[in-house]
Design a protein around this motif. Structure first.
Motif, short mmCIF file in Angstrom:
data_model
loop_
_atom_site.label_atom_id
_atom_site.label_comp_id
_atom_site.label_asym_id
_atom_site.label_seq_id
_atom_site.Cartn_x
_atom_site.Cartn_y
_atom_site.Cartn_z
N VAL A 201 0.84 -1.21 0.00
CA VAL A 201 0.00 0.00 0.00
C VAL A 201 0.87 1.25 0.00
N TYR A 202 1.90 1.27 0.84
CA TYR A 202 2.77 2.45 0.90
C TYR A 202 3.50 2.67 -0.43
N GLU A 203 3.92 1.59 -1.06
CA GLU A 203 4.60 1.72 -2.35
C GLU A 203 3.67 2.32 -3.41
N LYS A 204 2.41 1.94 -3.37
CA LYS A 204 1.45 2.50 -4.33
C LYS A 204 1.19 3.97 -4.04
N ILE A 205 1.17 4.34 -2.77
CA ILE A 205 0.97 5.76 -2.42
C ILE A 205 2.14 6.58 -2.96
N VAL A 206 3.35 6.07 -2.77
CA VAL A 206 4.54 6.77 -3.27
C VAL A 206 4.47 6.92 -4.79
N ALA A 207 4.05 5.87 -5.47
CA ALA A 207 4.00 5.91 -6.93
C ALA A 207 2.89 6.82 -7.45
N ASP A 208 1.77 6.89 -6.72
CA ASP A 208 0.61 7.64 -7.20
C ASP A 208 0.62 9.10 -6.79
N THR A 209 1.47 9.48 -5.85
CA THR A 209 1.41 10.85 -5.31
C THR A 209 2.75 11.56 -5.46
N ALA A 210 3.40 11.35 -6.61
CA ALA A 210 4.71 11.97 -6.81
C ALA A 210 4.64 13.49 -6.74
N LYS A 211 3.49 14.06 -7.08
CA LYS A 211 3.36 15.51 -7.07
C LYS A 211 2.84 16.04 -5.73
N ILE A 212 2.51 15.16 -4.81
CA ILE A 212 2.01 15.58 -3.49
C ILE A 212 3.08 15.20 -2.48
N THR A 213 4.01 16.07 -2.29
CA THR A 213 5.22 15.78 -1.52
C THR A 213 4.95 15.30 -0.09
N PRO A 214 4.09 15.95 0.69
CA PRO A 214 3.89 15.48 2.07
C PRO A 214 3.44 14.04 2.16
N TYR A 215 2.50 13.64 1.28
CA TYR A 215 2.03 12.26 1.30
C TYR A 215 3.15 11.30 0.90
N LYS A 216 3.87 11.65 -0.11
CA LYS A 216 4.96 10.80 -0.58
C LYS A 216 6.01 10.62 0.52
N GLN A 217 6.37 11.70 1.19
CA GLN A 217 7.37 11.63 2.25
C GLN A 217 6.89 10.77 3.41
N LEU A 218 5.62 10.90 3.77
CA LEU A 218 5.09 10.11 4.87
C LEU A 218 5.10 8.62 4.51
N ALA A 219 4.69 8.29 3.29
CA ALA A 219 4.68 6.89 2.87
C ALA A 219 6.10 6.33 2.83
N GLU A 220 7.06 7.12 2.37
CA GLU A 220 8.46 6.67 2.34
C GLU A 220 8.99 6.46 3.76
N THR A 221 8.58 7.32 4.68
CA THR A 221 8.99 7.16 6.07
C THR A 221 8.48 5.84 6.64
N ARG A 222 7.21 5.54 6.35
CA ARG A 222 6.65 4.28 6.84
C ARG A 222 7.34 3.07 6.19
N LEU A 223 7.64 3.19 4.92
CA LEU A 223 8.35 2.10 4.25
C LEU A 223 9.69 1.82 4.91
N ASN A 224 10.41 2.88 5.24
CA ASN A 224 11.72 2.73 5.88
C ASN A 224 11.60 2.17 7.29
N LEU A 225 10.46 2.43 7.94
CA LEU A 225 10.28 1.98 9.31
C LEU A 225 9.76 0.54 9.41
N LEU A 226 9.14 0.06 8.36
CA LEU A 226 8.55 -1.28 8.40
C LEU A 226 9.53 -2.39 8.78
N PRO A 227 10.75 -2.42 8.23
CA PRO A 227 11.66 -3.50 8.61
C PRO A 227 11.92 -3.55 10.11
N THR A 228 11.95 -2.41 10.76
CA THR A 228 12.16 -2.38 12.21
C THR A 228 10.91 -2.82 12.95
N LEU A 229 9.75 -2.34 12.50
CA LEU A 229 8.50 -2.67 13.18
C LEU A 229 8.17 -4.15 13.09
#
Length: 284
Positions: A201-229
């Protein structure tokens, strides 16, 4: 002579028209009047419809705002730890009343307007309400006292997921509601330990919201955090204290994003909150 003749003929034609006017009115006047009445009724109906739609939209937005107020009330209860100090029966009553009033407001909003933005926001708000309810701490004594019990976390999460999926599936054109719903679905996947689904889901958000920076950044943050969680929790006291705080209190808490305006008039996306907090929030 010719001029006089023409004048005489003109007078004769005018006399014929005047003489035939009553007959014409009798034959065609009723139809003309009926047509005029029909046109006036159509104009009045159109004006009424426009005014009614505007009023319905405004009232629907007010109901959604009211519902979100109850969500914030439930959120504040958890954040301020009020439930730990107030009588359990009072807390249970307040929770149930907030849930009932919020659901009633959402139902009212969906009845008042058929605007797609209102529909998407109303369904999204229902998802947020059930997500928030799933995060409420269990009251002391709830295991043995039915009056203190609410639905199970599993039931609330299921209802929230259904609402989010409806928005994501049926309202992709309502950008902010669609993205918020997908964040909600990802949060539920995290809560259930469905890490691969959350990642997708996060990967799709990143791909679909390239022009909406806050959403893209938040999704990327969650993606980076998933391996730890997704790492299993280790119980027991370590030989040495860790250099950073443990993630035990955060691993099941989803990201948060600000609720979009119910009027959806601004193209600017809401600013995301920090990737994880220590309390339950309105929006997963």
């Amino acid at each position: 002579m010719k001029a006089e003749r023409r004048h005489e003929l003109a007078e004769n034609e005018l006399a014929k028209v005047i003489k035939g006017a009553p007959t014409f009115w009798q034959q065609s006047g009723g139809k003309f009047l009926l047509g005029l009445i029909v046109v006036l009724l159509i104009v009045i109906l159109i004006q009424y419809r426009i005014r009614s739609n505007r009023e319905g939209l405004a009232q629907a937005n007010e109901q959604i705002t009211l519902a979100r107020g109850f969500i914030e009330q439930l959120q504040a209860e958890t954040a301020q730890m009020y439930w730990m100090f107030a009588p359990p029966h009072d807390v249970a009553l307040r929770r149930k009343q907030a849930m009932s009033e919020a659901n009633a407001a959402i139902d009212s909003a969906l009845r008042l307007s058929d605007d797609r933005r209102v529909e998407a926001e109303g369904i999204l708000t229902r998802g947020d309400l059930n997500w928030t309810a799933s995060s409420l701490p269990e009251l002391p004594g709830a295991a043995t006292q039915p009056s203190l019990q609410m639905k199970s976390q599993k039931e609330y999460l299921s209802t929230a997921a259904e609402a989010y999926q409806t928005v994501a599936g049926n309202y992709p054109d309502i950008t902010h509601a669609d993205i918020a719903a997908r964040f909600g679905l990802a949060a539920i996947h995290e809560q259930r330990g469905e890490w691969d689904a959350a990642k997708s889901v996060y990967e799709k958000i990143v791909a679909d919201t390239a022009k909406i920076t806050p959403y893209k950044q938040l999704a990327e943050t969650r993606l980076n955090l998933l391996p730890t969680l997704r790492q299993p929790l280790i119980t027991g006291k370590p030989a040495t204290e860790p250099a950073i705080p443990t993630l035990a209190a955060e691993r099941n808490l989803p990201p948060t994003i600000a609720a979009p305006s119910t009027t959806q008039t601004s193209a600017k996306p809401p600013s995301p909150a920090p990737a994880a907090t220590t309390t339950a929030t309105t929006r997963p």
